[in-house]
Design a protein around this motif. Structure first.
Motif, mmCIF file in Angstrom:
data_model
loop_
_atom_site.group_PDB
_atom_site.id
_atom_site.type_symbol
_atom_site.label_atom_id
_atom_site.label_comp_id
_atom_site.label_asym_id
_atom_site.label_seq_id
_atom_site.Cartn_x
_atom_site.Cartn_y
_atom_site.Cartn_z
ATOM 1 N N VAL A 187 39.442 29.055 47.524
ATOM 2 C CA VAL A 187 39.919 29.824 46.373
ATOM 3 C C VAL A 187 41.385 30.172 46.570
ATOM 4 O O VAL A 187 41.820 30.469 47.690
ATOM 5 C CB VAL A 187 39.076 31.107 46.205
ATOM 6 C CG1 VAL A 187 39.595 31.952 45.053
ATOM 7 C CG2 VAL A 187 37.622 30.748 45.971
ATOM 8 N N ARG A 197 36.855 37.063 44.564
ATOM 9 C CA ARG A 197 36.642 35.872 43.745
ATOM 10 C C ARG A 197 35.688 34.899 44.435
ATOM 11 O O ARG A 197 34.868 34.244 43.783
ATOM 12 C CB ARG A 197 37.979 35.192 43.440
ATOM 13 C CG ARG A 197 38.876 36.002 42.519
ATOM 14 C CD ARG A 197 39.981 35.139 41.944
ATOM 15 N NE ARG A 197 40.878 34.627 42.972
ATOM 16 C CZ ARG A 197 41.956 35.254 43.408
ATOM 17 N NH1 ARG A 197 42.265 36.438 42.901
ATOM 18 N NH2 ARG A 197 42.729 34.725 44.334
ATOM 19 N N GLN A 200 32.110 36.003 43.801
ATOM 20 C CA GLN A 200 31.639 35.683 42.458
ATOM 21 C C GLN A 200 31.362 34.187 42.316
ATOM 22 O O GLN A 200 30.337 33.785 41.772
ATOM 23 C CB GLN A 200 32.664 36.118 41.419
ATOM 24 C CG GLN A 200 32.214 35.871 39.976
ATOM 25 C CD GLN A 200 33.179 36.452 38.964
ATOM 26 O OE1 GLN A 200 34.062 37.223 39.309
ATOM 27 N NE2 GLN A 200 33.007 36.065 37.707
ATOM 28 N N GLN A 228 36.457 31.993 33.283
ATOM 29 C CA GLN A 228 36.784 33.303 33.848
ATOM 30 C C GLN A 228 38.177 33.770 33.446
ATOM 31 O O GLN A 228 38.452 34.965 33.441
ATOM 32 C CB GLN A 228 36.675 33.270 35.377
ATOM 33 C CG GLN A 228 35.319 32.838 35.893
ATOM 34 C CD GLN A 228 34.188 33.611 35.258
ATOM 35 O OE1 GLN A 228 34.127 34.840 35.322
ATOM 36 N NE2 GLN A 228 33.273 32.897 34.612
ATOM 37 N N TRP A 230 41.018 33.790 34.985
ATOM 38 C CA TRP A 230 41.708 34.568 36.011
ATOM 39 C C TRP A 230 43.191 34.200 36.047
ATOM 40 O O TRP A 230 43.581 33.080 35.722
ATOM 41 C CB TRP A 230 41.091 34.302 37.384
ATOM 42 C CG TRP A 230 39.734 34.891 37.560
ATOM 43 C CD1 TRP A 230 39.224 35.980 36.939
ATOM 44 C CD2 TRP A 230 38.707 34.412 38.437
ATOM 45 N NE1 TRP A 230 37.949 36.220 37.368
ATOM 46 C CE2 TRP A 230 37.602 35.277 38.279
ATOM 47 C CE3 TRP A 230 38.613 33.353 39.330
ATOM 48 C CZ2 TRP A 230 36.419 35.118 38.995
ATOM 49 C CZ3 TRP A 230 37.444 33.188 40.040
ATOM 50 C CH2 TRP A 230 36.356 34.056 39.875
ATOM 51 N N GLY A 233 43.404 31.481 38.636
ATOM 52 C CA GLY A 233 42.068 30.970 38.364
ATOM 53 C C GLY A 233 41.827 29.558 38.799
ATOM 54 O O GLY A 233 41.219 28.797 38.051
#
Length: 360
Positions: A187, A197, A200, A228, A230, A233
């Protein structure tokens, strides 16, 4: 003795009980600290040789851990008033240096508590929640038990030994124990933000893994991540599927470093050719997979970019170094993921993860 799953369940229930007790005792805890503050001020005024005003700093630290925002503000205000009273008393007046330390402690505690409140982490229950999140992320990365003739090993390390990592993996044995699926994800970001994150995504990816054909996993994961919205993201991922009866494998990547396959018969290490954009960047992805078969003694190695990327060194050089380590640690002797990480000497300024799946 119970299974690891039973132990994890009991630990989670214990954390839940502690969180509930901390929340219910909040008024009593605040009242106790308020009384202690007054008692400390009286002790400093009566016995300045035994009790020093700097003890207020310790009280503030305890309050920062135990109290929620409003109760902590009241405690800080009370400490300020009591210190002012001590200054006005005269004989027990704190030295200027002590006053400066107490003032800095008040500011630091309020800034720290305000940030915790913004994140929704208030008092002791908030700290316990972070521990719970970390443990859940670690539990999601446990490798499954494979049938005889197969060994899987993984090692995930966070940057600077932080509690949370932006690298995580999810694995599952599906189709009645006939197929292994592993996804290793990196991530964007590091530390606590990346860890949240990761938690999730690990839950979402765990639900997707094995629930659809392998060729649909990365497109579905990408659709979830795009949804999402983000700010940071995106994530890279590698998805490995192995038929545990035949050894046939399929590997697909999304912006991720290429996996390596060790062919025990020839001693050759092959870097698999795969292609696909990172997850969360485009609305649709269609990765180009690589397929093959693992024979007895063969192994496939998955890793994140923190293993091969270092400041001042080309990524290709890092991959070449990794292949040399795989040859010595996995081919020459039955080493695992920990041995690979130790051999590459990757710096700790980035998250790092290695997965080794070997056919015995």
């Amino acid at each position: 003795m119970g299974t690891p799953e039973d132990e994890a369940g009991r630990a989670q229930r214990a954390w839940a009980v502690l969180r509930g007790q901390a929340a219910r005792s909040q008024p009593r805890t605040a009242a106790l600290l308020y009384v202690v503050a007054v008692g400390l001020a009286l002790a400093v005024a009566a016995q300045p040789l035994w009790f020093v005003p700097s003890a207020f700093v310790l009280l503030l630290l305890v309050g920062a851990f135990l109290l929620r925002w409003r109760a902590l503000v009241v405690l800080v205000a009370e400490v300020v008033v009591l210190v002012v009273v001590l200054v006005l008393v005269g004989p027990a007046a704190p030295a200027p240096g002590v006053l400066a330390v107490i003032a800095l402690a008040c500011v630091a505690v309020l800034v720290f508590a305000r940030e915790r409140e913004r994140l929704g982490l208030q008092g002791a229950p908030g700290a316990l929640m972070l521990v719970d999140l970390r443990d859940r992320l670690a539990a999601a990365g446990r490798m499954p038990t494979l049938p005889s003739g197969w060994v899987v090993d993984a090692d995930v390390r966070s940057a600077h030994e932080a509690a949370f990592s932006g690298d995580f993996l999810v694995s599952r044995v599906v189709d009645g124990g006939r197929r292994l699926e592993v996804v290793l994800v990196d991530v964007s970001g590091k530390g606590q933000d990346a860890g949240v994150r990761s938690l999730q995504l690990s839950g979402a990816f765990s639900g997707l893994l094995g629930a659809m054909p392998p060729e649909r996993f990365l497109p579905a994961a990408n659709a979830y991540l795009v949804g999402q919205a983000w700010d940071e993201g995106f994530a890279t991922a590698v998805h490995l599927t192995i038929d545990l009866r035949t050894g046939d494998y399929r590997v697909a990547t999304a912006g991720h470093p290429p996996p390596a396959v060790l062919h025990a018969g020839s001693g050759r290490i092959e870097v698999l050719t795969t292609a696909g954009p990172a997850l969360g960047v485009l609305d649709d992805v269609d990765p180009v997979p690589s397929t093959g078969r693992l024979h007895p003694g063969d192994a496939v190695v998955l890793y994140t970019d923190g293993v091969v990327e270092q400041r001042g060194r080309d990524v290709d050089q890092g991959i070449d170094r990794l292949l040399g380590v795989v040859e010595s640690a996995v081919a020459a002797r039955p080493g695992g993921a920990r041995d690979v990480l130790a051999g590459v000497h990757a710096g700790d300024d980035d998250d790092r993860a290695v997965v080794v799946v070997r056919r015995g």
